[in-house]
Design a protein around this motif. Sequence first.
Motif, PDB file in Angstrom:
ATOM      1  N   VAL A   1      45.744  46.000  50.169  1.00  0.00           N
ATOM      2  CA  VAL A   1      44.900  45.680  51.318  1.00  0.00           C
ATOM      3  C   VAL A   1      44.667  44.176  51.364  1.00  0.00           C
ATOM      4  O   VAL A   1      44.438  43.552  50.325  1.00  0.00           O
ATOM      5  CB  VAL A   1      43.533  46.403  51.229  1.00  0.00           C
ATOM      6  CG1 VAL A   1      42.704  46.135  52.466  1.00  0.00           C
ATOM      7  CG2 VAL A   1      43.728  47.894  51.038  1.00  0.00           C
ATOM      8  N   CYS A   2      44.741  43.601  52.562  1.00  0.00           N
ATOM      9  CA  CYS A   2      44.448  42.169  52.724  1.00  0.00           C
ATOM     10  C   CYS A   2      42.944  41.955  52.603  1.00  0.00           C
ATOM     11  O   CYS A   2      42.163  42.608  53.290  1.00  0.00           O
ATOM     12  CB  CYS A   2      44.948  41.681  54.083  1.00  0.00           C
ATOM     13  SG  CYS A   2      44.440  39.996  54.451  1.00  0.00           S
ATOM     14  N   ASP A   3      42.544  41.043  51.715  1.00  0.00           N
ATOM     15  CA  ASP A   3      41.113  40.760  51.531  1.00  0.00           C
ATOM     16  C   ASP A   3      40.498  40.160  52.780  1.00  0.00           C
ATOM     17  O   ASP A   3      39.298  40.229  52.989  1.00  0.00           O
ATOM     18  CB  ASP A   3      40.920  39.757  50.379  1.00  0.00           C
ATOM     19  CG  ASP A   3      41.366  40.336  49.044  1.00  0.00           C
ATOM     20  OD1 ASP A   3      41.430  41.571  48.964  1.00  0.00           O
ATOM     21  OD2 ASP A   3      41.650  39.547  48.119  1.00  0.00           O
ATOM     22  N   LYS A   4      41.342  39.538  53.591  1.00  0.00           N
ATOM     23  CA  LYS A   4      40.816  38.785  54.726  1.00  0.00           C
ATOM     24  C   LYS A   4      40.673  39.671  55.964  1.00  0.00           C
ATOM     25  O   LYS A   4      39.630  39.696  56.583  1.00  0.00           O
ATOM     26  CB  LYS A   4      41.770  37.621  55.020  1.00  0.00           C
ATOM     27  CG  LYS A   4      41.046  36.360  55.436  1.00  0.00           C
ATOM     28  CD  LYS A   4      42.026  35.202  55.427  1.00  0.00           C
ATOM     29  CE  LYS A   4      41.751  34.228  56.518  1.00  0.00           C
ATOM     30  NZ  LYS A   4      42.848  33.267  56.668  1.00  0.00           N
ATOM     31  N   CYS A   5      41.734  40.394  56.331  1.00  0.00           N
ATOM     32  CA  CYS A   5      41.674  41.161  57.578  1.00  0.00           C
ATOM     33  C   CYS A   5      41.718  42.667  57.335  1.00  0.00           C
ATOM     34  O   CYS A   5      41.700  43.445  58.278  1.00  0.00           O
ATOM     35  CB  CYS A   5      42.812  40.731  58.506  1.00  0.00           C
ATOM     36  SG  CYS A   5      44.432  41.244  57.909  1.00  0.00           S
ATOM     37  N   HIS A   6      41.775  43.092  56.065  1.00  0.00           N
ATOM     38  CA  HIS A   6      41.722  44.514  55.667  1.00  0.00           C
ATOM     39  C   HIS A   6      42.901  45.338  56.169  1.00  0.00           C
ATOM     40  O   HIS A   6      42.792  46.560  56.266  1.00  0.00           O
ATOM     41  CB  HIS A   6      40.405  45.150  56.126  1.00  0.00           C
ATOM     42  CG  HIS A   6      39.202  44.404  55.639  1.00  0.00           C
ATOM     43  ND1 HIS A   6      38.836  44.387  54.316  1.00  0.00           N
ATOM     44  CD2 HIS A   6      38.325  43.612  56.286  1.00  0.00           C
ATOM     45  CE1 HIS A   6      37.770  43.630  54.169  1.00  0.00           C
ATOM     46  NE2 HIS A   6      37.446  43.140  55.346  1.00  0.00           N
TER      47      HIS A   6
ATOM     48  N   VAL B   1      52.436  37.061  51.715  1.00  0.00           N
ATOM     49  CA  VAL B   1      51.721  36.675  52.941  1.00  0.00           C
ATOM     50  C   VAL B   1      51.322  37.952  53.685  1.00  0.00           C
ATOM     51  O   VAL B   1      52.126  38.877  53.819  1.00  0.00           O
ATOM     52  CB  VAL B   1      52.632  35.814  53.839  1.00  0.00           C
ATOM     53  CG1 VAL B   1      51.876  35.369  55.078  1.00  0.00           C
ATOM     54  CG2 VAL B   1      53.159  34.609  53.081  1.00  0.00           C
ATOM     55  N   CYS B   2      50.083  37.998  54.165  1.00  0.00           N
ATOM     56  CA  CYS B   2      49.623  39.160  54.936  1.00  0.00           C
ATOM     57  C   CYS B   2      50.417  39.250  56.241  1.00  0.00           C
ATOM     58  O   CYS B   2      50.563  38.257  56.945  1.00  0.00           O
ATOM     59  CB  CYS B   2      48.137  39.039  55.235  1.00  0.00           C
ATOM     60  SG  CYS B   2      47.554  40.271  56.408  1.00  0.00           S
ATOM     61  N   GLU B   3      50.931  40.455  56.527  1.00  0.00           N
ATOM     62  CA  GLU B   3      51.751  40.613  57.731  1.00  0.00           C
ATOM     63  C   GLU B   3      50.919  40.503  58.995  1.00  0.00           C
ATOM     64  O   GLU B   3      51.437  40.231  60.065  1.00  0.00           O
ATOM     65  CB  GLU B   3      52.441  41.982  57.701  1.00  0.00           C
ATOM     66  CG  GLU B   3      53.630  42.011  56.773  1.00  0.00           C
ATOM     67  CD  GLU B   3      54.100  43.429  56.490  1.00  0.00           C
ATOM     68  OE1 GLU B   3      53.752  44.335  57.260  1.00  0.00           O
ATOM     69  OE2 GLU B   3      54.815  43.606  55.490  1.00  0.00           O
ATOM     70  N   ASN B   4      49.621  40.738  58.854  1.00  0.00           N
ATOM     71  CA  ASN B   4      48.774  40.726  60.043  1.00  0.00           C
ATOM     72  C   ASN B   4      48.181  39.347  60.316  1.00  0.00           C
ATOM     73  O   ASN B   4      48.359  38.798  61.388  1.00  0.00           O
ATOM     74  CB  ASN B   4      47.658  41.754  59.895  1.00  0.00           C
ATOM     75  CG  ASN B   4      46.775  41.798  61.111  1.00  0.00           C
ATOM     76  OD1 ASN B   4      47.254  41.844  62.235  1.00  0.00           O
ATOM     77  ND2 ASN B   4      45.485  41.748  60.890  1.00  0.00           N
ATOM     78  N   CYS B   5      47.499  38.763  59.304  1.00  0.00           N
ATOM     79  CA  CYS B   5      46.788  37.509  59.573  1.00  0.00           C
ATOM     80  C   CYS B   5      47.507  36.304  58.982  1.00  0.00           C
ATOM     81  O   CYS B   5      47.086  35.172  59.190  1.00  0.00           O
ATOM     82  CB  CYS B   5      45.348  37.579  59.061  1.00  0.00           C
ATOM     83  SG  CYS B   5      45.215  37.596  57.281  1.00  0.00           S
ATOM     84  N   GLY B   6      48.591  36.522  58.244  1.00  0.00           N
ATOM     85  CA  GLY B   6      49.367  35.393  57.728  1.00  0.00           C
ATOM     86  C   GLY B   6      48.726  34.669  56.560  1.00  0.00           C
ATOM     87  O   GLY B   6      49.208  33.620  56.149  1.00  0.00           O
TER      88      GLY B   6
HETATM   89 ZN   LIG Z   1      45.393  39.722  56.480  1.00  0.00          ZN
END
Ligand SMILES: [Zn+2]
Length: 504
Positions: free
Chosen positions: A409-414, A423-428
Amino acid sequence: MLWSLFKIILFVVLIGAATVGATYMLETDGGIRVDIGTQEYNLGALQAVIALIVLVVALWILLKLAGLIVATIRFLNGDETAISRHFDRNRERKGYEALADGMMALASGEERTAITKAARAERYLRRPELTNLITAQAAEMAGDRKKATEVYKRLLADERTRFVGVRGLMKQKLEEGDTDTAMKLAEKAFALKPQHAETGDVLLALQATQNDWHGARETLGKKVKHGALPKDVGKRRDAVLALQEAKGIFQDGNSIRAREAAIEANKLSPDLIPGSVLAARSYLEQDNKRYAARVLTKTWKVQPHPDIAEAFAEIEPDETPEQRLKRFKALTKEHPDHPENKMLLAELHIAAEQFDKAREALGDLPTTKPTQRVLTLMAAIERGLEAPDSEIRAWLAKAVVAPRGPQWVCDKCHTVHADWGPVCENCGAFDTLSWTEPRETDMKMPGGTRMDALLVGAPDIAPDREMVAEARAEDHEALVGGSDPADEAVDVTPAEATETESKN
Ligand SMILES: [Zn+2]
């Protein structure tokens, strides 16, 4: 100094004169009498006020003249710049006033006023490095991109403001989505100010999205060197980048270099799960089973994870389930109470058809942490123990609506990711994926509850909804005696659900 004293004295005299004038006016019934030589003037109240204003204006002009005369006398006495300095002082004062007004306007969000004031300040001061900064910011605020670009380009000319100009242009290019130009500008800005944290992050993120892992590692190294990043964080991120670099080399087909890179990444950060898995597989390619097992065991000690268990199984692909159970003791002895450990043990026992031991291994997980995996394992165990079909179906029904358990899970955008990535695929964002339980709201399956009714109820033909619900209630009653673990699972508070087990 003398000049200031003269001004003060003049001011006092003026006040005195005004007081005397007022007294006169009171004494002479709203008028004043002025004697000049033998002449005598009588003024009414209004005339007296006008006379006073004229007097003040005259005095002000006199003061200005006096200043000019003083400057002229100095000039005549050999001070060649006295007159120009006299006028410069005036210009400077006006310039700084306009500059202050401009900054005030900028702070209060009046972009247009700020631009006008900055232009005025520039006329008086000729300090483009100051006034352009205000104009650029005001133009950005007003959404006037063209003007902002123009001013940023002007800022490039001065060494002191070059960084601001490059950074401004870089942000504009980023917003426009022109990543190639943005990257070149980011490189330039980072070269000018390697200690500037934000620029370094932008450059790093750009390099990561363009798969320039080598360049990203260089940037990271410079960031750590200039103190923009703590050493331990830098080391961990370097491992992430080294891992990506290794993956890239694998794809290019250079397996020997890739193996070295993977092993290096693992050494930099032994707890990085994907790094450890890649390093273990590199050792396996060299037929070095002992090293592969060692790398995986080390990471498992930091955090048990299914990927590690999977790679650990690959070490001996042809062993019997009993042999596997024995070999896996190296892992399973480490964290006896960890859910991942319990599930792994249960899986190994199921494979060896020791269903009682598998049930024992799961312990209280079906009630305390009823995730999809735990409940599916329970169904498998019940099946192995030859329980009635309805019971097996009841477990599967619960599994459908249960939480999925830890995910990347991305800590930033979940955002939940199927596989780990740098790199998070959603928020980069860079290096924000951790193995943790996603928030329930992020992953509710639409129609999930209806599906579990379908599973539990008569499976033959389209079941009647009420009948299904009844059958399901009975099934649950019989199975768990009223307490329904699946219901408990839904009650998990967001705070509990997002609680990070360990950062990875
Ligand atoms: Zn993210």
